[in-house]
Design a protein around this motif. Structure first.
Motif, PDB file in Angstrom:
ATOM      1  N   GLU A 193     -42.877  -4.814 -45.474  1.00  0.00           N
ATOM      2  CA  GLU A 193     -42.011  -5.065 -44.318  1.00  0.00           C
ATOM      3  C   GLU A 193     -40.883  -4.031 -44.304  1.00  0.00           C
ATOM      4  O   GLU A 193     -40.544  -3.452 -45.339  1.00  0.00           O
ATOM      5  CB  GLU A 193     -41.439  -6.474 -44.397  1.00  0.00           C
ATOM      6  N   ALA A 194     -40.315  -3.796 -43.128  1.00  0.00           N
ATOM      7  CA  ALA A 194     -39.262  -2.793 -43.000  1.00  0.00           C
ATOM      8  C   ALA A 194     -38.058  -3.153 -43.856  1.00  0.00           C
ATOM      9  O   ALA A 194     -37.664  -4.323 -43.948  1.00  0.00           O
ATOM     10  CB  ALA A 194     -38.837  -2.673 -41.537  1.00  0.00           C
ATOM     11  N   GLU A 195     -37.476  -2.157 -44.495  1.00  0.00           N
ATOM     12  CA  GLU A 195     -36.267  -2.380 -45.286  1.00  0.00           C
ATOM     13  C   GLU A 195     -35.167  -2.919 -44.368  1.00  0.00           C
ATOM     14  O   GLU A 195     -34.924  -2.396 -43.295  1.00  0.00           O
ATOM     15  CB  GLU A 195     -35.810  -1.084 -45.947  1.00  0.00           C
ATOM     16  N   GLY A 196     -34.507  -3.967 -44.804  1.00  0.00           N
ATOM     17  CA  GLY A 196     -33.490  -4.615 -43.988  1.00  0.00           C
ATOM     18  C   GLY A 196     -34.010  -5.851 -43.290  1.00  0.00           C
ATOM     19  O   GLY A 196     -33.220  -6.678 -42.820  1.00  0.00           O
ATOM     20  N   HIS A 264     -45.948  -0.012 -36.388  1.00  0.00           N
ATOM     21  CA  HIS A 264     -46.748  -0.404 -37.557  1.00  0.00           C
ATOM     22  C   HIS A 264     -47.634   0.778 -37.947  1.00  0.00           C
ATOM     23  O   HIS A 264     -48.324   1.354 -37.090  1.00  0.00           O
ATOM     24  CB  HIS A 264     -47.658  -1.593 -37.240  1.00  0.00           C
ATOM     25  N   LEU A 265     -47.640   1.120 -39.216  1.00  0.00           N
ATOM     26  CA  LEU A 265     -48.545   2.146 -39.715  1.00  0.00           C
ATOM     27  C   LEU A 265     -49.597   1.479 -40.594  1.00  0.00           C
ATOM     28  O   LEU A 265     -49.283   0.897 -41.633  1.00  0.00           O
ATOM     29  CB  LEU A 265     -47.790   3.206 -40.522  1.00  0.00           C
ATOM     30  N   TRP A 266     -50.864   1.553 -40.145  1.00  0.00           N
ATOM     31  CA  TRP A 266     -51.980   0.940 -40.846  1.00  0.00           C
ATOM     32  C   TRP A 266     -52.801   2.015 -41.551  1.00  0.00           C
ATOM     33  O   TRP A 266     -53.062   3.072 -40.980  1.00  0.00           O
ATOM     34  CB  TRP A 266     -52.896   0.218 -39.862  1.00  0.00           C
ATOM     35  N   THR A 267     -53.226   1.722 -42.769  1.00  0.00           N
ATOM     36  CA  THR A 267     -54.128   2.608 -43.507  1.00  0.00           C
ATOM     37  C   THR A 267     -55.411   1.840 -43.798  1.00  0.00           C
ATOM     38  O   THR A 267     -55.359   0.675 -44.220  1.00  0.00           O
ATOM     39  CB  THR A 267     -53.493   3.083 -44.825  1.00  0.00           C
ATOM     40  N   LEU A 268     -56.552   2.484 -43.565  1.00  0.00           N
ATOM     41  CA  LEU A 268     -57.837   1.796 -43.691  1.00  0.00           C
ATOM     42  C   LEU A 268     -58.789   2.549 -44.605  1.00  0.00           C
ATOM     43  O   LEU A 268     -58.692   3.763 -44.786  1.00  0.00           O
ATOM     44  CB  LEU A 268     -58.490   1.623 -42.319  1.00  0.00           C
ATOM     45  N   PHE A 276     -50.112  -1.434 -45.163  1.00  0.00           N
ATOM     46  CA  PHE A 276     -49.395  -1.697 -43.913  1.00  0.00           C
ATOM     47  C   PHE A 276     -47.923  -1.403 -44.152  1.00  0.00           C
ATOM     48  O   PHE A 276     -47.349  -1.796 -45.167  1.00  0.00           O
ATOM     49  CB  PHE A 276     -49.575  -3.160 -43.503  1.00  0.00           C
ATOM     50  N   GLN A 277     -47.315  -0.685 -43.196  1.00  0.00           N
ATOM     51  CA  GLN A 277     -45.878  -0.417 -43.263  1.00  0.00           C
ATOM     52  C   GLN A 277     -45.263  -0.738 -41.902  1.00  0.00           C
ATOM     53  O   GLN A 277     -45.716  -0.234 -40.868  1.00  0.00           O
ATOM     54  CB  GLN A 277     -45.599   1.037 -43.632  1.00  0.00           C
ATOM     55  N   GLN A 278     -44.249  -1.581 -41.933  1.00  0.00           N
ATOM     56  CA  GLN A 278     -43.556  -1.971 -40.697  1.00  0.00           C
ATOM     57  C   GLN A 278     -42.280  -1.166 -40.531  1.00  0.00           C
ATOM     58  O   GLN A 278     -41.568  -0.878 -41.508  1.00  0.00           O
ATOM     59  CB  GLN A 278     -43.210  -3.463 -40.760  1.00  0.00           C
TER      60      GLN A 278
END
Length: 291
Positions: A193-196, A264-268, A276-278
């Motif tokens: 999840e996003a920092e903060g 959202h950055l998804w890696t597959l 997953f990075q938000q």
């Protein structure tokens, strides 16, 4: 025309045909053996003036590869770039000085390959090569293969299925089908999840169960009418998909709404989400949560 002349012409024709077939068979035998030695045995020095015309040409884009040394340097990339190589001639046939082969190449990318550092990926690719012989030597080659599939197998180009898979995840989420969202996550998915963001307190979440309990359950407990809107998907390299969207919802404890900008950055990998990075306007989220 006298029968003797007819018989002579027929015999002469068969003689030429027999010689042509013998020449083709000899070319095919030599050609197949040379490439077996080069690729499967790693004997790159078989690319020499004994087996190849001194002006050997590989038809290529943006420019052809011409000459023994350039041709040798080109194929050296395959020998040093891959281990556990298995090169198979599936079928080969020819006519005169023209040869066509259908081949299969398998290997593991463990070395530098045209400047691409090792990925550890396995490749299994098929192609066709059209060859011209000259005086019993290989004079010209042109390969035909699906380079997109090759790059996908190396992990350099993205699978065309990635965007549709991520789109299906958002559709599942929209109707509350969380089990199907989780089913498309890798067993060791790394979720951040996003920092903060309040839910970043347990970053990274490893595995679907951690994502369920650390993110999705808390979302359901904390928000009313939480929705993802204006979703746009962007195919990236390296099997990644970038989604731009907005979060809408009302925080239950304060009754404050949000309309936040999100990415959202998804890696597959192999049809599963591995990371997953938000990225989100966390200030807006914090203001909604603040009494």
């Amino acid at each position: 025309m006298k029968p003797s002349i007819i018989l002579f012409l027929i015999a002469t024709g068969f003689s030429f045909l027999s010689c042509d077939n013998a020449k083709t068979d000899k070319n095919i035998k030599m050609y197949t053996q040379v490439w077996d030695d080069i690729v499967n045995k790693g004997d790159i020095d078989k690319i020499n003036t004994t087996n190849f015309d001194e002006n050997i040409t590989a038809i290529s884009s943006p420019e052809n590869i011409v000459g023994i040394e350039n041709f040798k340097a080109y194929y050296q990339n395959f020998i040093t770039g891959f281990s556990d190589i298995k090169f198979t001639v599936v079928d080969v046939f020819g006519e005169g000085d023209n040869i066509m082969k259908h081949w299969n190449f398998k290997g593991k990318h463990t070395g530098d390959f045209f400047g691409i550092p090792p990925t550890g990926k396995q490749v299994d690719i098929e192609g066709v090569t059209i060859t011209k012989m000259k005086n019993g030597k290989i004079a010209q080659e042109q390969d035909f293969m699906d380079n997109t599939v090759f790059m996908q197998q190396l992990g350099i180009a993205s699978s065309p299925e990635n965007v549709s898979l991520i789109n299906s995840l958002y559709n599942f989420f929209a109707v509350g089908d969380i089990p199907n969202v989780l089913a498309n996550l890798d067993a060791n998915v790394v979720w951040n999840e996003a920092e903060g963001n309040t839910y970043a307190d347990k970053n990274p979440y490893i595995g679907p169960d951690a994502v369920l309990n650390g993110v999705f359950v808390r979302l359901g407990n904390d928000w009313n009418d939480f929705k993802l809107t204006d979703i746009k998907l962007h195919e990236m390299s390296n099997n990644q998909v970038l989604a731009t969207l907005r979060y809408n919802g009302t925080y239950k404890k304060t009754n404050k709404p949000i309309n936040a900008q999100v990415a959202h950055l998804w890696t597959l990998k192999d049809g599963k989400v591995t990371a997953f990075q938000q990225f989100v306007d966390t200030k807006q989220l914090a203001n909604a949560e603040k009494k």
